[in-house]
Every structure is written in structure tokens, then in C-alpha cells.
Design a protein around this motif. Structure first.
Motif, short mmCIF file in Angstrom:
data_model
loop_
_atom_site.label_atom_id
_atom_site.label_comp_id
_atom_site.label_asym_id
_atom_site.label_seq_id
_atom_site.Cartn_x
_atom_site.Cartn_y
_atom_site.Cartn_z
N LYS A 1 -30.48 5.43 12.68
CA LYS A 1 -31.51 6.32 12.16
C LYS A 1 -31.04 7.77 12.15
N SER A 2 -30.29 8.18 13.18
CA SER A 2 -29.82 9.56 13.24
C SER A 2 -28.82 9.83 12.11
N VAL A 3 -27.93 8.88 11.84
CA VAL A 3 -26.98 9.04 10.74
C VAL A 3 -27.72 9.11 9.41
N GLU A 4 -28.69 8.22 9.23
CA GLU A 4 -29.48 8.23 7.99
C GLU A 4 -30.24 9.54 7.84
N LEU A 5 -30.80 10.03 8.95
CA LEU A 5 -31.58 11.27 8.91
C LEU A 5 -30.70 12.46 8.56
N LEU A 6 -29.53 12.57 9.21
CA LEU A 6 -28.64 13.70 8.92
C LEU A 6 -28.13 13.64 7.48
#
Length: 369
Positions: free
Chosen positions: A125-130
Motif C-alpha cells: 500500500k505504501s508503494v502504491e500510495l507513493l
């Protein structure tokens, strides 16, 4: 003749009753099958199983009947009370999530699996968000209420900044730092710097500059200047792209910090603690709110999908299969255990009727003689 008629009637009815079940299998003399073998029920077992299957699904276990049962208030109350008792047993037991998951679901390392899944999910989720945020402008990313809070806090931040500055330049450290700056400034100006030092004599230039700096910081114009500057910088920052801000702020590190905070606040320690130690605060909510809602929701779902479920269960085939596998001897014992008295009465009735027929025949013979 009365005795002979009674004996024939009783024996005939008794044999007829026996022939419902016996013989269990067909009897052959060489290739010739003895008539009336096997008995009626063994001979018609397949048809009986098929008809019983249709009877159960068409008239006994119907979708309408089951639906009425599921939706009845009495059934819902009974199921709710039963589930409450079971939930209460679990909540007040010495079992742990680890032991229950291992016993019921065969999961031996549930705690580690949960931590691994959460960490994996947060990473994805963090990779997708960034990836999603980097091309966007800061103003499109930050919430409106956060933007308002920042704008409203700029005057207070400016006041704090000025107060901190005044306090610093009034301290020995601040004066010393200012003096060093003045000395470096004069030494860098060569002859002009020496002339200024000679003109001042024994007085230090910093002693004249420091009060002026304090006075400047107390001036409303300075406060307004710094506040306008901070607002402009904030507006400029909002117009920037997130990927541009990333040059100055390590977003990956921020995301890592947030992940660590989430992982530390996930109550995985409950996995190894007995239920009764940490479920007390949730017990009333679970029993009085969630359990009735769960029963109602499950009952409603089953009721809505009942026709589909019954089709998938194929009860007609289940009943048919079970009847076909049922022992005829056991079936006979069950029927006789329920209707033995009635079968005896049928036998006696055959004897009585045979005796009456013999009596009637005897009377006719007497008249004929």
C-alpha cells in the motif's frame, strides 16, 4: 369349520405381514425364482427410496417451511441464547487465539503470519500510495482541514519564532555568536573594517547592534514581514509536486516510520494471552450487540439463499441413497417396534373374520342338510 376358518385367517394375515419384509432376498430354485420373493419392501427398495426422497423434499423439508422456522422469533431467540452461552464460554476460558487457531484451523504460527501479512500489506500500500502521490501537487494531496490549520497557525508560528529569536539574542550565547559574526564581517572588509573599529574605540559594535536587532524583532513590521514570507512559502510549497518535495523530505523514511507505528500498535500480544484477561471490556458488547446481530444476519442470509442451498444439498438424492443403504432387517425392527401391537391386532382380526366365515359356512351347511 369356525376353528379352521379362524386358523386360516390368522395365519394368512400373519404371513402377509411377514411378507412385507421377508424374505430379504430373492429365493431361486436353479434358475426359477420363487414367487413373492423377496418381500414387498426389499423388492421395491429403489422405488421406495426414490419416493421417500421426493416426499422429504416436496412435503417435509420444503424451502417455505424451513424459511418460516428460520424467521420465527422463537427460533431466533433460542439460537441467540445458545450462541451467547458459547461465546461466553470462549471469552471466559483460558484459551488463547494461538491455541484456538491451532486447534480449530490448524494454524500453528498465527501471530507471525499476521505480522507478516500486515507488514506485506503496508509495504504494498505504501508503494502504491507513493506512486500515486508523486505526480500530484501538494495542495491536491493534503486535506483541506490540514491546509486551514497550517494557514491559521502561521501567525502563532511567526510570534513563537520572533520570541525565540529575541530570547536567543539576549543570551550570552546569542551575543557571543553575534559578536563573532560582526568580527568576521569587519575583518572581511579590510581597511574599511579597521577604520570602523578605530572609530568605535573600546566600544564593541555588537553592543550597538544587539539592541537594534531586539528592537527590530519587536517591531510589528518585522512580524508582518515574516508572516507574509511564511505564507508565500507555504503557497509555493502547495504548488510544488510531491516528487519535488521528496528532494528535501525523505518520504520513504516517513512511510517506514508510519509502518513501524502501525505495527507497534497492532495488538498482536493478545495472541498469547488467555481470553479472560483481555476480553472483559468487550464482553457485553459482543454478547448484547454483536451476537444478536450476527444471528439475525446469518439467519436472513440463509433464509434468502435457502432455495439455492437446498438445490445444492440435493436432499432428494441424499435421502434416496440413505434408504438404499438402509438394512431391511433394521427397518423391519423399527417398524415392528412401533406397530407390533397393531400387526397383532390385524392377525387377530384375520382370525376373527376367518372364524365368522367358518361359522357362516357351517350354518349354510346345516340348512342345506
Amino acid at each position: 369349520m369356525v376353528l379352521v376358518g379362524a386358523l386360516i385367517g390368522g395365519i394368512t394375515n400373519s404371513i402377509a405381514i411377514k411378507m412385507l419384509f421377508r424374505p430379504y432376498k430373492a429365493i431361486y430354485v436353479k434358475r426359477w425364482r420363487v414367487p413373492f420373493t423377496p418381500g414387498l419392501i426389499p423388492k421395491r427398495r429403489v422405488e421406495l427410496a426414490e419416493q421417500l426422497g421426493k416426499l422429504v423434499t416436496t412435503h417435509l423439508l420444503t424451502a417455505e417451511g424451513l424459511k418460516k422456522k428460520l424467521e420465527s422469533s422463537l427460533f431466533m431467540t433460542e439460537m441467540t441464547e445458545w450462541l451467547k452461552k458459547e461465546v461466553k464460554k470462549v471469552l471466559r476460558s483460558d484459551e488463547t487465539i494461538t491455541s484456538v487457531s491451532e486447534k480449530w484451523f490448524g494454524i500453528t504460527d498465527g501471530k507471525k503470519q499476521l505480522e507478516s501479512k500486515i507488514d506485506e500489506w503496508l509495504e504494498i500500500k505504501s508503494v502504491e500510495l507513493l506512486t500515486e502521490l508523486r505526480p500530484k501537487r501538494v495542495k491536491d494531496v493534503i486535506p483541506e482541514n490540514l491546509n486551514k490549520k497550517v494557514e491559521q497557525s502561521i501567525p502563532q508560528v511567526t510570534a513563537v519564532f520572533i520570541e525565540k529569536g529575541k530570547h536567543y539574542f539576549e543570551t550570552e550565547e546569542g551575543i557571543e555568536r553575534l559578536s563573532n559574526m560582526v568580527d568576521r564581517f569587519l575583518s572581511g572588509r579590510g581597511t574599511v573594517g579597521n577604520m570602523v573599529s578605530m572609530f568605535l574605540g573600546n566600544e564593541r559594535l555588537v553592543d550597538k547592534i544587539q539592541p537594534e536587532i531586539i528592537k527590530m524583532l519587536n517591531d510589528e513590521g518585522t512580524h508582518e514581514l515574516i508572516e507574509v514570507f511564511m505564507k508565500k512559502e507555504w503557497e509555493k510549497l502547495k504548488q510544488s509536486k510531491v516528487e519535488d518535495v521528496e528532494e528535501y523530505v525523505d518520504l520513504q523514511q516517513m512511510v517506514y516510520f508510519l509502518k513501524q507505528e502501525v505495527m507497534e500498535n497492532v495488538p498482536v500480544h493478545y495472541f498469547d494471552e488467555p481470553f479472560h484477561r483481555w476480553t472483559q471490556q468487550y464482553e457485553q458488547h459482543l454478547l448484547n450487540d454483536l451476537t444478536p446481530r450476527f444471528v439475525k444476519k446469518v439467519g436472513q442470509t440463509i433464509s434468502d439463499e435457502l432455495v439455492y442451498l437446498l438445490k445444492k444439498l440435493k436432499l432428494e438424492e441424499v435421502v434416496k441413497h440413505q434408504v438404499e443403504q438402509f438394512s431391511v432387517k433394521r427397518l423391519e425392527d423399527m417398524v415392528l417396534s412401533i406397530s407390533r401391537k397393531e400387526f397383532k391386532l390385524i392377525t387377530y382380526l384375520g382370525a376373527i373374520l376367518g372364524g365368522l366365515i367358518g361359522l357362516f359356512q357351517g350354518i349354510i351347511l346345516i340348512f342345506l342338510q
